[in-house]
Design a protein around this motif. Structure first.
Motif, PDB file in Angstrom:
ATOM      1  N   CYS A   1       0.830  -1.212   0.000  1.00 19.29           N
ATOM      2  CA  CYS A   1       0.000   0.000   0.000  1.00 19.29           C
ATOM      3  C   CYS A   1       0.868   1.268   0.000  1.00 19.29           C
ATOM      4  O   CYS A   1       1.953   1.268  -0.536  1.00 19.29           O
ATOM      5  N   CYS A   2       0.391   2.336   0.623  1.00 16.68           N
ATOM      6  CA  CYS A   2       1.067   3.624   0.394  1.00 16.68           C
ATOM      7  C   CYS A   2       2.353   3.819   1.185  1.00 16.68           C
ATOM      8  O   CYS A   2       3.217   4.590   0.767  1.00 16.68           O
TER       9      CYS A   2
ATOM     10  N   PHE B   1      -3.303  -3.118  -2.330  1.00 18.29           N
ATOM     11  CA  PHE B   1      -4.275  -3.310  -1.250  1.00 18.29           C
ATOM     12  C   PHE B   1      -4.816  -4.746  -1.135  1.00 18.29           C
ATOM     13  O   PHE B   1      -4.810  -5.340  -0.058  1.00 18.29           O
TER      14      PHE B   1
ATOM     15  N   CYS C   1      -2.537   2.557  -5.108  1.00 18.64           N
ATOM     16  CA  CYS C   1      -2.578   1.163  -5.539  1.00 18.64           C
ATOM     17  C   CYS C   1      -2.765   1.058  -7.044  1.00 18.64           C
ATOM     18  O   CYS C   1      -2.425   0.039  -7.649  1.00 18.64           O
TER      19      CYS C   1
ATOM     20  N   CYS D   1      -1.002   8.160  -1.992  1.00 13.68           N
ATOM     21  CA  CYS D   1      -2.250   8.912  -2.233  1.00 13.68           C
ATOM     22  C   CYS D   1      -2.166  10.359  -1.763  1.00 13.68           C
ATOM     23  O   CYS D   1      -2.769  11.238  -2.372  1.00 13.68           O
TER      24      CYS D   1
ATOM     25  N   MET E   1     -12.269   2.329  -3.345  1.00 12.52           N
ATOM     26  CA  MET E   1     -13.072   1.745  -2.258  1.00 12.52           C
ATOM     27  C   MET E   1     -13.068   2.637  -1.023  1.00 12.52           C
ATOM     28  O   MET E   1     -13.926   2.536  -0.184  1.00 12.52           O
TER      29      MET E   1
ATOM     30  N   LYS F   1     -11.156   8.126   1.441  1.00 11.59           N
ATOM     31  CA  LYS F   1     -10.088   9.037   1.010  1.00 11.59           C
ATOM     32  C   LYS F   1     -10.182   9.284  -0.494  1.00 11.59           C
ATOM     33  O   LYS F   1      -9.899  10.382  -0.972  1.00 11.59           O
TER      34      LYS F   1
END
Ligand code: BF8
Length: 652
Positions: free
Chosen positions: A302-303, A320, A482, A524, A560, A563
């Motif tokens: 992820c991030c 993710f 992602c 993100c 999803m 954010k």
């Protein structure tokens, strides 16, 4: 979804099968057994008071009459419009709160470093520190970096609790954009203030006009893009270094059979940064050898992964939907998590294997995990504890080890500053060559393709199909989150991808500059880099005088998270056309959806759209880009030409 394709990624498919063999319950299975609530799905469920929850769904299978429409009310009389708009505002507020809380924590660590209270960290990008301090009106003179950094950290920390005025970074936007925000009365005052006001407005019996509610959706989301997220990106760059091109690898195949595998997962980069350093210490390496491992292998998820990939080239294990699957390999000694996008189901998956799930942030505890809190004032020791715990777990590996042999190369590190530098030609950094190539039609436009994976649809499929279609049509793609990982896994983030997948015009520019047709811009929060890139394109001339004039479009095809909605809304509020896939959370109210999809364009120049099919989504984005080209009078420039070497040299 049992008979549907769950993923287009072979490593993922293999691990889904292994999870079934091992009896581990994973997200792909839960997405089959737990169906989405169709009423919540369309934004028609109101649960903000105890007279409800009130459900006001659209009638199925037929057009709603005026009379039916008026009957759709909650106990308090709230209409379907108010309910859908309130739910939407709350999503924006939650997204802004998450990025904002990340930014606040960065500012806290930044101040500790500036004051010399966080040994182990130091300011890496002095030039960016001085530039940002100048932009913020902070005195430079002959003051030390530490003194300047303290002032900068304090100035930006105050943005969270500010009650009046406007966020400082709004001044970075094109003048015309700032005027639009003034006219529409959406310029955010303080990050926390807008989040708090969003919760108040959406409390039972407060704001009951969907126009007014959605105006606040714009304001609170702008406090994310031009506030919390931008603060996070800028201070992280100063602290850990502004990314520049870096080579790495991605997918579960980066895990190593004979080393201690540690995955760093979540969003905030400090622990990951220090882990990357401390893992090299001779004592730690020796300790790993003493337990029978050949070394320590750090990989991201992820991030947090994007953060340490962009700055250090730390490989990425997956995006993710692969977090549980990394554990299913049986080869992960520790899954070290901080905040956001960490599935609770992961702890249960870990209980089927030897993996230790280690939570490190006071704001995110998980039942069944070991909590080892990260202390930024004693960062190296925090990191050593985590590493030792992982190494101690290496001898516990069971027989269920199978690492799927899939990984791909990628080039990441395309910060706004790096793109500026790479495209800038011989004498100065500038977006002018990019603008010129857009004006002459070799590049048709620019698309930001960002966001999550979603277990309701085939993993990575929409990202990859959409991005391939865009670059085939000469659209340069910028990515984060992602989404970036999905495209990197199929090789779209290598320079060679230009000749393989891009249209002739885009390929010729990429080959001349030596960049991939799909650029990884980070995590993100780094969507703020896209705002800065768009602003720089406006300022460098030839493409109008506002972000909304640019031939640019955005998408989050597999979103999803709340954010993602905040990101989409600040893009729209900044003048960008933004299309989402999967599902749309306000379809329960036609008026609210029309307001977001159509009326916002009249007010902000940017608008929302929804399309789950990736080819149709690409067409919508390209149509928007062409519409903007036409308005700029550059639609005729897109001639089909074959480029010889001399012409290629002229491109830069
Ligand atoms: O913040 S893209 S799934 S990891 S929310 Fe989460 Fe979505 Fe991934 Fe990055 Ni962003």
């Amino acid at each position: 979804m049992a008979d549907k394709v769950k993923s287009i990624d072979q490593a993922t498919i293999e691990m889904i099968e292994k999870a079934a063999e091992d009896g581990a319950s994973i997200v792909f299975e839960r997405a089959v057994t737990t169906r989405p609530c169709p009423i919540g799905d369309e934004g028609s469920c109101c649960s903000i008071c105890a007279m409800g929850p009130c459900r006001v769904p659209l009638p199925k299978g037929k057009e709603e009459t005026e009379e039916e429409h008026r009957k759709r009310k909650g106990v308090c009389g709230a209409t379907a419009e108010t309910i859908a708009a309130r739910n939407f505002v709350r999503m924006c507020a939650a997204g802004t709160a998450s990025h904002g809380d990340h930014g606040r924590e960065v500012a806290k660590v930044f101040l500790e470093v500036a004051r010399g209270e966080a040994p182990g960290f130091e300011i890496k990008d002095e030039q960016k520190l001085l530039q940002l301090a100048l932009d913020m009106g902070i005195e430079i003179g002959d003051r030390s970096n530490s003194e300047i950094a303290v002032d900068l950290g304090e100035t930006l920390s105050k943005e969270f609790g500010k009650q009046e005025g406007e966020l400082l970074f709004l001044k970075r936007a094109p003048i015309k954009r700032q005027e639009i925000w003034q006219q529409m009365d959406v310029a955010p005052r303080g990050i926390d203030r807008e989040v708090s006001e969003a919760l108040h407005r959406t409390h039972m019996g407060t704001d009951q006009d969907y126009h007014s509610l959605l105006r606040h959706a714009v304001r609170v989301s702008l406090a994310d893009g031009w506030g919390g997220s931008m603060i996070a990106t800028e201070l992280q760059d100063i602290l850990f270094g502004t990314p520049s091109p870096v080579a790495s690898e991605i997918n579960l195949g980066v895990l190593k059979e004979d080393e201690v595998n540690i995955i760093i997962h979540g969003h905030e980069p400090y622990l990951a940064e220090i882990l990357a350093v401390v893992a090299q210490e001779p004592d730690i390496q020796k300790y790993a050898l003493s337990k029978g491992a050949k070394g320590i292998n750090l990989a991201g998820m992820c991030c947090t992964a994007n953060e340490v990939l962009m700055r250090h080239g730390v490989p990425i294990a997956g995006n993710f939907l692969q977090q549980e699957l990394a554990i299913v390999t049986g080869a992960v000694e520790a899954m070290v998590v901080d905040v956001q996008c960490i599935m609770q189901g992961m702890a249960e998956v870990a209980s089927c294997y030897h993996t230790k799930v280690i939570t490190t942030d006071p704001r995110a505890h998980i039942e069944g995990a070991t909590h080892m809190e990260f202390d930024s004032r004693n960062a190296a020791e925090s990191a050593r504890k985590v590493l030792r715990a992982a190494i101690d777990n290496f001898p516990n590996r069971g027989k269920k080890v199978r690492i799927p042999q899939y990984k791909n190369n990628l080039i990441a590190g395309f910060s706004h500053e790096t793109i500026n530098y790479l495209l800038g030609g011989t004498f100065r950094s500038s977006y002018k060559p990019l603008n010129d190539n857009i004006i002459n039609g070799r590049i048709r436009g620019v698309a930001g393709v960002v966001g999550c994976n979603n277990a309701r649809i085939a993993h990575d499929d929409i990202h990859v199909t959409l991005v391939k279609e865009l670059i085939k049509n000469d659209v340069l793609v910028l990515q984060t989150g992602c989404a970036a990982m999905a495209c990197a896994k199929v090789g779209l983030m290598t320079p060679e991808a230009a000749s393989q997948y891009a249209g002739e015009g885009l390929a010729s520019v990429c080959e001349a500059v030596g960049i991939p047709p799909v650029l990884h811009m980070g995590a993100c929060v780094d969507n703020s880099r896209i705002l800065m890139a768009a602003t720089a394109m406006v300022k460098d001339g030839g493409l109008g005088d506002d972000i909304s004039d640019l031939p640019v479009a955005g998408a989050a095809p597999e979103w999803m998270s709340e954010k993602a909605i905040a990101i989409g809304q600040y893009c729209v509020g900044s003048g960008l056309y933004t299309v989402f896939g999967v599902e749309w959370p306000t379809i329960g109210s036609k008026a609210v959806t029309r307001y977001l999809f159509k009326e916002m364009e009249e007010m902000y120049g940017g608008m929302w759209d929804f399309e789950p099919d990736p080819i149709k989504m690409a067409k919508l984005m390209i149509d928007h880009i062409d519409k903007k080209r036409k308005a700029l009078g550059i639609d005729k420039a897109r001639e089909r030409v074959l480029f010889d070497m001399a012409m290629r040299r002229e491109l830069i």
